[in-house]
Design a protein around this motif. Structure first.
Motif, PDB file in Angstrom:
ATOM      1  N   ASN A 108       0.631  -1.115   0.108  1.00 36.17           N
ATOM      2  CA  ASN A 108      -0.203  -0.202  -0.033  1.00 36.17           C
ATOM      3  C   ASN A 108       0.850   1.256   0.106  1.00 36.17           C
ATOM      4  OD1 ASN A 108      -1.508  -2.274   2.111  1.00 36.17           O
ATOM      5  ND2 ASN A 108      -2.612  -1.508   0.339  1.00 36.17           N
ATOM      6  N   VAL A 109       1.970   1.222  -0.965  1.00 37.40           N
ATOM      7  CA  VAL A 109       2.544   2.509  -1.045  1.00 37.40           C
ATOM      8  C   VAL A 109       2.151   3.683  -1.758  1.00 37.40           C
ATOM      9  CG1 VAL A 109       4.962   3.211  -2.056  1.00 37.40           C
ATOM     10  CG2 VAL A 109       4.895   1.213  -0.613  1.00 37.40           C
ATOM     11  N   THR A 110       1.823   4.762  -1.105  1.00 35.65           N
ATOM     12  CA  THR A 110       1.709   6.054  -1.566  1.00 35.65           C
ATOM     13  C   THR A 110       3.112   7.002  -1.701  1.00 35.65           C
ATOM     14  OG1 THR A 110      -0.666   5.743  -1.278  1.00 35.65           O
ATOM     15  CG2 THR A 110       0.041   7.783  -1.451  1.00 35.65           C
ATOM     16  N   PHE A 111       3.094   7.579  -2.628  1.00 36.93           N
ATOM     17  CA  PHE A 111       4.386   8.578  -2.756  1.00 36.93           C
ATOM     18  C   PHE A 111       4.024   9.792  -3.348  1.00 36.93           C
ATOM     19  CE2 PHE A 111       7.913  10.493  -4.766  1.00 36.93           C
ATOM     20  CZ  PHE A 111       8.603  10.910  -3.726  1.00 36.93           C
ATOM     21  N   GLY A 112       4.403  11.181  -2.695  1.00 36.15           N
ATOM     22  CA  GLY A 112       4.246  12.276  -3.543  1.00 36.15           C
ATOM     23  C   GLY A 112       5.538  13.131  -3.448  1.00 36.15           C
ATOM     24  N   TYR A 113       5.861  13.696  -4.377  1.00 34.79           N
ATOM     25  CA  TYR A 113       7.121  14.276  -4.362  1.00 34.79           C
ATOM     26  C   TYR A 113       6.920  15.703  -3.405  1.00 34.79           C
ATOM     27  CZ  TYR A 113       9.341  11.858  -8.036  1.00 34.79           C
ATOM     28  OH  TYR A 113      10.057  10.940  -8.839  1.00 34.79           O
ATOM     29  N   PRO A 114       8.069  16.030  -2.673  1.00 35.33           N
ATOM     30  CA  PRO A 114       7.866  17.033  -1.522  1.00 35.33           C
ATOM     31  C   PRO A 114       7.321  18.474  -2.195  1.00 35.33           C
ATOM     32  CG  PRO A 114      10.022  15.980  -1.512  1.00 35.33           C
ATOM     33  CD  PRO A 114       9.550  15.328  -2.577  1.00 35.33           C
ATOM     34  N   GLY A 115       6.408  18.931  -1.633  1.00 36.07           N
ATOM     35  CA  GLY A 115       5.720  20.221  -2.161  1.00 36.07           C
ATOM     36  C   GLY A 115       4.713  20.024  -3.261  1.00 36.07           C
ATOM     37  N   ALA A 116       4.745  18.680  -3.660  1.00 33.68           N
ATOM     38  CA  ALA A 116       3.606  18.615  -5.034  1.00 33.68           C
ATOM     39  C   ALA A 116       2.318  18.246  -4.139  1.00 33.68           C
ATOM     40  CB  ALA A 116       3.955  17.503  -5.585  1.00 33.68           C
ATOM     41  N   GLU A 117       1.244  18.543  -4.869  1.00 32.82           N
ATOM     42  CA  GLU A 117      -0.152  18.432  -4.147  1.00 32.82           C
ATOM     43  C   GLU A 117      -0.667  17.107  -4.065  1.00 32.82           C
ATOM     44  OE1 GLU A 117      -2.942  21.272  -5.870  1.00 32.82           O
ATOM     45  OE2 GLU A 117      -1.386  22.721  -5.454  1.00 32.82           O
ATOM     46  N   ALA A 118      -0.605  16.471  -5.377  1.00 39.54           N
ATOM     47  CA  ALA A 118      -1.263  15.116  -5.793  1.00 39.54           C
ATOM     48  C   ALA A 118       0.068  14.042  -5.625  1.00 39.54           C
ATOM     49  CB  ALA A 118      -1.733  15.043  -7.003  1.00 39.54           C
ATOM     50  N   PRO A 119      -0.219  12.876  -4.915  1.00 34.54           N
ATOM     51  CA  PRO A 119       0.703  11.925  -5.016  1.00 34.54           C
ATOM     52  C   PRO A 119       0.798  11.439  -6.574  1.00 34.54           C
ATOM     53  CG  PRO A 119      -1.541  10.898  -4.227  1.00 34.54           C
ATOM     54  CD  PRO A 119      -1.615  12.575  -4.307  1.00 34.54           C
ATOM     55  N   VAL A 120       2.051  10.875  -6.610  1.00 34.74           N
ATOM     56  CA  VAL A 120       2.581  10.482  -8.012  1.00 34.74           C
ATOM     57  C   VAL A 120       2.179   9.113  -7.983  1.00 34.74           C
ATOM     58  CG1 VAL A 120       4.684   9.851  -9.350  1.00 34.74           C
ATOM     59  CG2 VAL A 120       4.300  12.163  -8.408  1.00 34.74           C
ATOM     60  N   LEU A 121       2.381   8.442  -6.840  1.00 35.77           N
ATOM     61  CA  LEU A 121       2.026   6.745  -6.883  1.00 35.77           C
ATOM     62  C   LEU A 121       0.857   6.705  -5.630  1.00 35.77           C
ATOM     63  CD1 LEU A 121       5.617   5.283  -6.805  1.00 35.77           C
ATOM     64  CD2 LEU A 121       4.044   5.383  -8.849  1.00 35.77           C
ATOM     65  N   SER A 122       0.012   5.801  -6.150  1.00 34.52           N
ATOM     66  CA  SER A 122      -1.101   5.584  -5.043  1.00 34.52           C
ATOM     67  C   SER A 122      -1.478   4.167  -4.652  1.00 34.52           C
ATOM     68  CB  SER A 122      -2.678   6.382  -5.599  1.00 34.52           C
ATOM     69  OG  SER A 122      -2.562   7.652  -5.759  1.00 34.52           O
ATOM     70  N   ASP A 123      -1.399   3.868  -3.509  1.00 37.63           N
ATOM     71  CA  ASP A 123      -1.725   2.507  -3.034  1.00 37.63           C
ATOM     72  C   ASP A 123      -1.244   1.391  -3.894  1.00 37.63           C
ATOM     73  OD1 ASP A 123      -2.898   0.803  -0.890  1.00 37.63           O
ATOM     74  OD2 ASP A 123      -4.896   0.724  -2.194  1.00 37.63           O
ATOM     75  N   ILE A 124       0.204   1.339  -4.104  1.00 41.90           N
ATOM     76  CA  ILE A 124       0.852   0.362  -4.670  1.00 41.90           C
ATOM     77  C   ILE A 124       1.204  -1.034  -3.881  1.00 41.90           C
ATOM     78  CG2 ILE A 124       2.927  -0.072  -6.073  1.00 41.90           C
ATOM     79  CD1 ILE A 124       1.316   1.885  -7.732  1.00 41.90           C
ATOM     80  N   SER A 125       0.871  -2.009  -4.409  1.00 43.00           N
ATOM     81  CA  SER A 125       0.980  -3.371  -3.735  1.00 43.00           C
ATOM     82  C   SER A 125       1.461  -4.167  -4.715  1.00 43.00           C
ATOM     83  CB  SER A 125      -0.186  -3.709  -2.998  1.00 43.00           C
ATOM     84  OG  SER A 125      -0.452  -3.067  -1.940  1.00 43.00           O
ATOM     85  N   PHE A 126       2.553  -4.913  -4.482  1.00 45.67           N
ATOM     86  CA  PHE A 126       2.957  -5.995  -5.509  1.00 45.67           C
ATOM     87  C   PHE A 126       4.061  -6.733  -4.572  1.00 45.67           C
ATOM     88  CE2 PHE A 126       6.775  -4.718  -7.326  1.00 45.67           C
ATOM     89  CZ  PHE A 126       6.798  -3.256  -7.208  1.00 45.67           C
ATOM     90  N   THR A 127       4.417  -8.028  -5.042  1.00 43.62           N
ATOM     91  CA  THR A 127       5.709  -8.588  -4.651  1.00 43.62           C
ATOM     92  C   THR A 127       6.220  -9.240  -5.742  1.00 43.62           C
ATOM     93  OG1 THR A 127       4.135  -9.370  -2.657  1.00 43.62           O
ATOM     94  CG2 THR A 127       6.316 -10.731  -3.201  1.00 43.62           C
ATOM     95  N   ALA A 128       7.581  -8.932  -5.909  1.00 42.27           N
ATOM     96  CA  ALA A 128       8.417  -9.443  -6.673  1.00 42.27           C
ATOM     97  C   ALA A 128       9.468 -10.351  -6.209  1.00 42.27           C
ATOM     98  CB  ALA A 128       9.556  -8.090  -7.392  1.00 42.27           C
TER      99      ALA A 128
END
Ligand code: CTP
Ligand code: MG
Length: 242
Positions: A11-31
């Motif tokens: 459940n990874v979410t990531f937004g660049y510092p200072g940006a409003e919207a996240p660039v990645l939302s709720d990412i789940s997977f196994t490699a």
């Protein structure tokens, strides 16, 4: 690492510092080790950002990333860099010899091991033809080799480090289709116990992947094998058709 490098996103979410919207939302997977996980999606979808979270160029805003079951933040930087080889989208060669470029991250590699890495990366031929071979000079930024050669040298560098996780960010797109196919076939043996994550532009690069994640605007919109996605994902069908 305690176990070979299973890479798990929870459940990874990531937004660049200072940006409003996240660039990645709720990412789940196994490699998993011994498998290839491919990531495909349009430009700006977040593919590079996703890969960059694994060696901790950035930290997830929410959720967790684990390698071999251990949260990234509990693994030291050294452990992470020793166990992960990342070939960036714009791979970088520095001023020095071919050998010194290849030994970056693999200081102990013998010449024989360097040649083996070059052979797998389909770079043996052009290095053998250069005067001085492993000792031939690379100029700052690798401007005295072609883009495709630069890419293959950076793949060889990644292989020489013998990590248990490989990250390839669009590393095969500057290669012609033939070289791309040969290189990927040659990769099978040295990466057979490693987790391999490949970002690709060309569908042909990833048709054999164990799982393909289709990324769109920072979300995984579909996942499966090539055959499964052809049946189930409109986004994937569009990528195949384009
Ligand atoms: N982005 C950003 N700051 C950065 C890098 C990227 O704000 N330092 C933004 C980009 O503008 C884009 C999004 O993050 O909207 C995802 O970028 P990226 O992960 O680089 O997308 P890719 O899927 O890798 O795109 P490409 O296929 O063009 O490499
Ligand atoms: Mg990218």
């Amino acid at each position: 690492l305690p176990t070979p490098g299973t890479v798990e996103f929870k459940n990874v979410t990531f937004g660049y510092p200072g940006a409003e919207a996240p660039v990645l939302s709720d990412i789940s997977f196994t490699a998993k080790p011994g498998q290839t996980t491919a990531i495909i999606g349009s430009t700006g979808a977040g593919k590079t950002t996703l890969l960059n979270l694994i060696p901790r160029l950035y930290d997830a805003t929410e959720g967790e990333i684990l390698i071999g079951g251990v949260p990234l933040k509990d693994l030291g930087r050294d452990t992470i860099s020793r166990n992960i080889s990342a070939v960036p989208q714009r791979p970088y060669l520095f001023s020095g010899t071919i050998a010194s470029n290849l030994r970056f991250g693999a200081q102990e590699a013998t010449e024989e091991e360097l040649w083996e890495a070059l052979r797998v990366a389909q770079a043996e031929g052009f290095v053998a033809e250069r005067e001085g071979q492993l000792d031939s000079k690379i100029s700052q930024g690798g401007t005295n080799v072609s883009g495709g050669q630069r890419q293959r040298l950076c793949i060889a560098r990644a292989l020489a480090a013998k990590p248990n996780t490989y990250l390839f960010d669009d590393s095969f797109s500057a290669l012609d289709v033939n070289t791309d196919a040969k290189l990927r076939a040659a990769l099978a043996e040295p990466t057979k116990d490693a987790a391999v994550i490949i970002v690709a532009q060309r569908v042909s690069t990833i048709t054999g992947a164990d799982q393909i994640l289709v990324l769109d605007h920072g979300e995984i919109v579909a996942r499966g094998t090539h055959e499964q996605l052809l049946e189930t994902s409109e986004t994937y069908q569009e990528i195949v058709a384009s």
